[in-house]
Design a protein around this motif. Structure first.
Motif, PDB file in Angstrom:
ATOM      1  N   LEU A 171       0.824  -1.206   0.000  1.00  0.00           N
ATOM      2  CA  LEU A 171       0.000   0.000   0.000  1.00  0.00           C
ATOM      3  C   LEU A 171       0.857   1.254   0.000  1.00  0.00           C
ATOM      4  CD1 LEU A 171      -2.901  -0.891   2.482  1.00  0.00           C
ATOM      5  CD2 LEU A 171      -3.181   0.013   0.176  1.00  0.00           C
ATOM      6  N   ALA A 172       1.886   1.250   0.843  1.00  0.00           N
ATOM      7  CA  ALA A 172       2.773   2.417   0.913  1.00  0.00           C
ATOM      8  C   ALA A 172       3.508   2.628  -0.408  1.00  0.00           C
ATOM      9  CB  ALA A 172       3.773   2.239   2.056  1.00  0.00           C
ATOM     10  N   ALA A 173       3.969   1.540  -1.022  1.00  0.00           N
ATOM     11  CA  ALA A 173       4.701   1.651  -2.291  1.00  0.00           C
ATOM     12  C   ALA A 173       3.813   2.176  -3.410  1.00  0.00           C
ATOM     13  CB  ALA A 173       5.270   0.283  -2.673  1.00  0.00           C
ATOM     14  N   SER A 174       2.517   1.916  -3.321  1.00  0.00           N
ATOM     15  CA  SER A 174       1.597   2.370  -4.365  1.00  0.00           C
ATOM     16  C   SER A 174       1.081   3.778  -4.117  1.00  0.00           C
ATOM     17  CB  SER A 174       0.411   1.407  -4.460  1.00  0.00           C
ATOM     18  OG  SER A 174      -0.381   1.497  -3.289  1.00  0.00           O
ATOM     19  N   GLY A 175       1.567   4.415  -3.044  1.00  0.00           N
ATOM     20  CA  GLY A 175       1.090   5.753  -2.717  1.00  0.00           C
ATOM     21  C   GLY A 175      -0.295   5.747  -2.100  1.00  0.00           C
ATOM     22  N   TRP A 176      -0.654   4.616  -1.463  1.00  0.00           N
ATOM     23  CA  TRP A 176      -1.944   4.448  -0.792  1.00  0.00           C
ATOM     24  C   TRP A 176      -3.121   4.623  -1.758  1.00  0.00           C
ATOM     25  CZ3 TRP A 176      -1.288   2.470   3.938  1.00  0.00           C
ATOM     26  CH2 TRP A 176      -0.059   2.697   4.555  1.00  0.00           C
ATOM     27  N   SER A 177      -2.892   4.242  -2.991  1.00  0.00           N
ATOM     28  CA  SER A 177      -3.959   4.279  -3.986  1.00  0.00           C
ATOM     29  C   SER A 177      -4.611   2.900  -4.075  1.00  0.00           C
ATOM     30  CB  SER A 177      -3.418   4.677  -5.355  1.00  0.00           C
ATOM     31  OG  SER A 177      -2.481   3.717  -5.814  1.00  0.00           O
ATOM     32  N   TYR A 178      -5.739   2.832  -4.804  1.00  0.00           N
ATOM     33  CA  TYR A 178      -6.448   1.561  -4.954  1.00  0.00           C
ATOM     34  C   TYR A 178      -6.693   1.324  -6.432  1.00  0.00           C
ATOM     35  CZ  TYR A 178      -9.813  -2.188  -4.014  1.00  0.00           C
ATOM     36  OH  TYR A 178     -10.467  -3.394  -3.963  1.00  0.00           O
ATOM     37  N   GLU A 179      -5.729   0.646  -7.067  1.00  0.00           N
ATOM     38  CA  GLU A 179      -5.765   0.437  -8.507  1.00  0.00           C
ATOM     39  C   GLU A 179      -7.019  -0.318  -8.940  1.00  0.00           C
ATOM     40  OE1 GLU A 179      -4.780   0.334 -12.505  1.00  0.00           O
ATOM     41  OE2 GLU A 179      -3.954   1.546 -10.884  1.00  0.00           O
ATOM     42  N   ALA A 180      -7.466  -1.289  -8.126  1.00  0.00           N
ATOM     43  CA  ALA A 180      -8.633  -2.090  -8.495  1.00  0.00           C
ATOM     44  C   ALA A 180      -9.899  -1.254  -8.625  1.00  0.00           C
ATOM     45  CB  ALA A 180      -8.850  -3.204  -7.465  1.00  0.00           C
ATOM     46  N   GLY A 181      -9.937  -0.091  -7.943  1.00  0.00           N
ATOM     47  CA  GLY A 181     -11.116   0.770  -8.009  1.00  0.00           C
ATOM     48  C   GLY A 181     -10.928   1.987  -8.882  1.00  0.00           C
ATOM     49  N   SER A 182      -9.941   1.964  -9.760  1.00  0.00           N
ATOM     50  CA  SER A 182      -9.643   3.139 -10.581  1.00  0.00           C
ATOM     51  C   SER A 182     -10.781   3.486 -11.544  1.00  0.00           C
ATOM     52  CB  SER A 182      -8.344   2.918 -11.366  1.00  0.00           C
ATOM     53  OG  SER A 182      -8.460   1.767 -12.198  1.00  0.00           O
ATOM     54  N   GLU A 183     -11.578   2.502 -11.927  1.00  0.00           N
ATOM     55  CA  GLU A 183     -12.707   2.754 -12.822  1.00  0.00           C
ATOM     56  C   GLU A 183     -14.030   2.863 -12.068  1.00  0.00           C
ATOM     57  OE1 GLU A 183     -12.823  -0.174 -15.878  1.00  0.00           O
ATOM     58  OE2 GLU A 183     -10.775   0.222 -16.568  1.00  0.00           O
ATOM     59  N   GLY A 184     -13.941   2.965 -10.753  1.00  0.00           N
ATOM     60  CA  GLY A 184     -15.148   3.036  -9.921  1.00  0.00           C
ATOM     61  C   GLY A 184     -15.289   1.803  -9.060  1.00  0.00           C
ATOM     62  N   LEU A 185     -15.728   1.978  -7.816  1.00  0.00           N
ATOM     63  CA  LEU A 185     -15.786   0.862  -6.875  1.00  0.00           C
ATOM     64  C   LEU A 185     -16.858  -0.159  -7.223  1.00  0.00           C
ATOM     65  CD1 LEU A 185     -15.231   2.637  -3.432  1.00  0.00           C
ATOM     66  CD2 LEU A 185     -13.630   1.210  -4.707  1.00  0.00           C
ATOM     67  N   THR A 186     -17.816   0.241  -8.055  1.00  0.00           N
ATOM     68  CA  THR A 186     -18.876  -0.703  -8.414  1.00  0.00           C
ATOM     69  C   THR A 186     -18.789  -1.149  -9.869  1.00  0.00           C
ATOM     70  OG1 THR A 186     -20.380   1.120  -8.942  1.00  0.00           O
ATOM     71  CG2 THR A 186     -20.455   0.255  -6.704  1.00  0.00           C
ATOM     72  N   ALA A 187     -17.679  -0.823 -10.530  1.00  0.00           N
ATOM     73  CA  ALA A 187     -17.535  -1.182 -11.950  1.00  0.00           C
ATOM     74  C   ALA A 187     -17.533  -2.703 -12.112  1.00  0.00           C
ATOM     75  CB  ALA A 187     -16.242  -0.591 -12.516  1.00  0.00           C
ATOM     76  N   GLY A 188     -18.452  -3.208 -12.903  1.00  0.00           N
ATOM     77  CA  GLY A 188     -18.506  -4.649 -13.158  1.00  0.00           C
ATOM     78  C   GLY A 188     -19.020  -5.472 -12.005  1.00  0.00           C
ATOM     79  N   THR A 189     -19.598  -4.826 -10.977  1.00  0.00           N
ATOM     80  CA  THR A 189     -20.090  -5.551  -9.809  1.00  0.00           C
ATOM     81  C   THR A 189     -21.616  -5.563  -9.796  1.00  0.00           C
ATOM     82  OG1 THR A 189     -18.178  -4.839  -8.515  1.00  0.00           O
ATOM     83  CG2 THR A 189     -20.060  -5.659  -7.290  1.00  0.00           C
ATOM     84  N   SER A 190     -22.213  -6.710  -9.525  1.00  0.00           N
ATOM     85  CA  SER A 190     -23.664  -6.823  -9.366  1.00  0.00           C
ATOM     86  C   SER A 190     -23.968  -7.230  -7.932  1.00  0.00           C
ATOM     87  CB  SER A 190     -24.229  -7.866 -10.327  1.00  0.00           C
ATOM     88  OG  SER A 190     -23.752  -9.162  -9.993  1.00  0.00           O
ATOM     89  N   VAL A 191     -25.209  -6.995  -7.518  1.00  0.00           N
ATOM     90  CA  VAL A 191     -25.612  -7.383  -6.165  1.00  0.00           C
ATOM     91  C   VAL A 191     -25.483  -8.895  -5.990  1.00  0.00           C
ATOM     92  CG1 VAL A 191     -27.529  -7.465  -4.526  1.00  0.00           C
ATOM     93  CG2 VAL A 191     -27.156  -5.410  -5.893  1.00  0.00           C
ATOM     94  N   ALA A 192     -25.938  -9.644  -6.998  1.00  0.00           N
ATOM     95  CA  ALA A 192     -25.857 -11.102  -6.920  1.00  0.00           C
ATOM     96  C   ALA A 192     -24.403 -11.568  -6.865  1.00  0.00           C
ATOM     97  CB  ALA A 192     -26.561 -11.736  -8.116  1.00  0.00           C
ATOM     98  N   GLY A 193     -23.558 -10.922  -7.672  1.00  0.00           N
ATOM     99  CA  GLY A 193     -22.146 -11.284  -7.669  1.00  0.00           C
ATOM    100  C   GLY A 193     -21.486 -11.014  -6.339  1.00  0.00           C
ATOM    101  N   PHE A 194     -21.837  -9.885  -5.714  1.00  0.00           N
ATOM    102  CA  PHE A 194     -21.257  -9.557  -4.405  1.00  0.00           C
ATOM    103  C   PHE A 194     -21.705 -10.546  -3.345  1.00  0.00           C
ATOM    104  CE2 PHE A 194     -21.259  -7.457  -0.289  1.00  0.00           C
ATOM    105  CZ  PHE A 194     -19.958  -6.947  -0.225  1.00  0.00           C
TER     106      PHE A 194
END
Length: 448
Positions: A171-194
């Motif tokens: 996390l520190a090496a990445s500058g405390w960023s979240y690459e997996a959520g770069s396109e939005g935290l709900t991108a490609g996620t459905s309620v059923a999938g979650f």
């Protein structure tokens, strides 16, 4: 060889180490990629939600084990709730099979991570390594319980401390960023999938049942069983969320899914370089080995108790030792076959279906027949039942669209287990079993 049961031979520290040993080995290393494939960028939250589902379920086990601690905890709960019936015996076998599937999953994870540093290794190497580590875990389980407890403690420190530090460093090496959520935290996620991801994530926490299954060997079990389960679940939930966020800080969801079986090692590479990848491999290997040892320790004792109750057949085939030692051999053989025959996704899918069905049977039995005896709150039991049913349904529907034969096969396996147990108990009434058991004991005494 180890004694079958040694009262008070496991400390609270050893029980916590045993629980976390199974959970971390089967959880974050084996399931990160699979959970991310279902939940998308929200996969760290899916691990946290799964902890809540597991925590609700753990309430039933804690209440029952406090009242009646034993070294076959799950089997004892089922017998108290249902008697010597196909429901109790079949559910106990589902629990045992889910743990054997867990062992196969962890063994394949061991082989996968061990080959990561060498790039594209031959496909046959992973199952060979899996069989080797299963054989080693069976051998180690012949040691005294105290030795296993100390081994688990050392392993827990390496796993929890090592993987936590690696995740924070990533996390520190990445500058405390979240690459997996770069396109939005709900991108490609459905309620059923979650919800399906949450169901699969429960598999990462079911290791708390190893504590229940060793309740009779724990110091002051009426007090320490609950404490050990709560501590293990909280520790693992914190570690899983931190590690999942750490993986998401280095890789996108697509990259995590692509490196599904070794996603944590792949996540360490861009953030921490080659040394980070090697450190992750070392921690994964320790986690898998200690996880296997813990799981076999618990399930062998549970199956020994079920055998003593004459709820499943047993043959020694000329092997020396007692029933528990025979069970260890059988467990090792079945786990090895599964590790060779199935991939990690298939193993996880069947394992979580077996476990959730068994879990619902336990909650229902305690709710209907035992809750007043153990002073359990009905609303908690009902909540655990509903949570299990929701996540099981979502997982079966979502995963069934991708691999219907796996889901159909898993539910067919559930039906087959109950059918075989019904046939066995019908053809082996309790009185006949007691007579056969006495004859078998006399024969073994004569041989010795």
């Amino acid at each position: 060889m180890a004694d079958s049961y040694r009262e008070g031979s496991l400390s609270l520290r050893g029980a916590v180490a045993m629980g976390t040993g199974v959970m971390v080995g089967a959880g974050i290393f084996a399931l990160t990629g699979q959970v991310a494939a279902l939940a998308g960028p929200l996969f760290p939250l899916a691990f946290l939600t799964a902890a809540g589902v597991a925590g609700l379920g753990a309430y039933t086990y804690v209440k029952m084990t406090r009242a009646n601690p034993s070294s076959g905890g799950v089997a004892m709960i089922l017998t108290q709730a249902y008697g010597r019936t196909a429901v109790a015996a079949g559910s106990a076998m589902l629990m045992a099979l889910s743990m054997v599937l867990n062992q196969a999953l962890v063994a394949r994870t061991f082989g996968t991570y061990l080959t990561v540093p060498f790039g594209d290794a031959a496909g046959w190497i992973v199952p060979v390594l899996a069989v080797a580590v299963i054989a080693g875990a069976v051998a180690i389980n012949l040691a005294r319980n105290e030795a296993i407890g100390w081994m688990q403690t050392v392993g827990a420190v390496v796993k929890i401390g090592g993987i936590g530090l690696l995740a924070i460093a990533a996390l520190a090496a990445s500058g405390w960023s979240y690459e997996a959520g770069s396109e939005g935290l709900t991108a490609g996620t459905s309620v059923a999938g979650f919800i399906a991801a949450t169901g699969l994530g429960v598999l990462a926490y079911k290791g708390f049942t190893t504590i229940t299954n060793s309740g009779g060997e724990l110091e002051n079990p009426s007090r320490n069983v609950g404490r050990a389960i709560v501590i293990s679940l909280v520790l693992c939930a914190v570690v899983y969320v931190i590690v999942a966020i750490g993986a998401g800080s280095s890789l996108s969801v697509d990259e995590i899914v692509e490196a599904q079986d070794y996603s944590l090692a792949e996540a360490a590479r861009p953030a921490l370089g080659q040394w980070g990848m090697w450190a992750t491999v070392v921690v994964a290997v320790v986690a898998c080995v200690t996880g296997l040892i813990s799981s076999m320790f618990a399930v062998s004792r549970m199956l020994t108790m079920v055998t003593d109750m004459r709820m499943i057949p047993h043959r020694h085939f000329g092997m020396p030792g007692d029933v528990r030692h025979h069970m260890l051999v059988y467990l090792g053989v079945v786990a090895a076959v599964l590790a060779v025959a199935l991939d990690m996704g298939q193993i996880a899918a069947v394992g979580i279906i077996f476990y959730l069905v068994m879990d619902m049977v336990i909650h229902w039995g305690v709710l209907r027949r035992l809750r007043h005896d153990v002073e359990a709150k009905a609303w908690v039991l009902v909540s655990a039942l509903i949570a299990d049913a929701v996540v099981l349904t979502a997982f079966a529907v979502v995963r069934g669209q991708e691999a219907p034969w796996v889901i159909e096969g898993a539910f067919a396996g559930v039906g087959l287990v109950y059918a075989l147990e019904a046939w066995y108990l019908r053809t082996h009434p309790e009185q006949d079993d007691e007579q056969d058991h006495e004859t078998s004991s006399s024969d073994e005494s004569g041989r010795s």
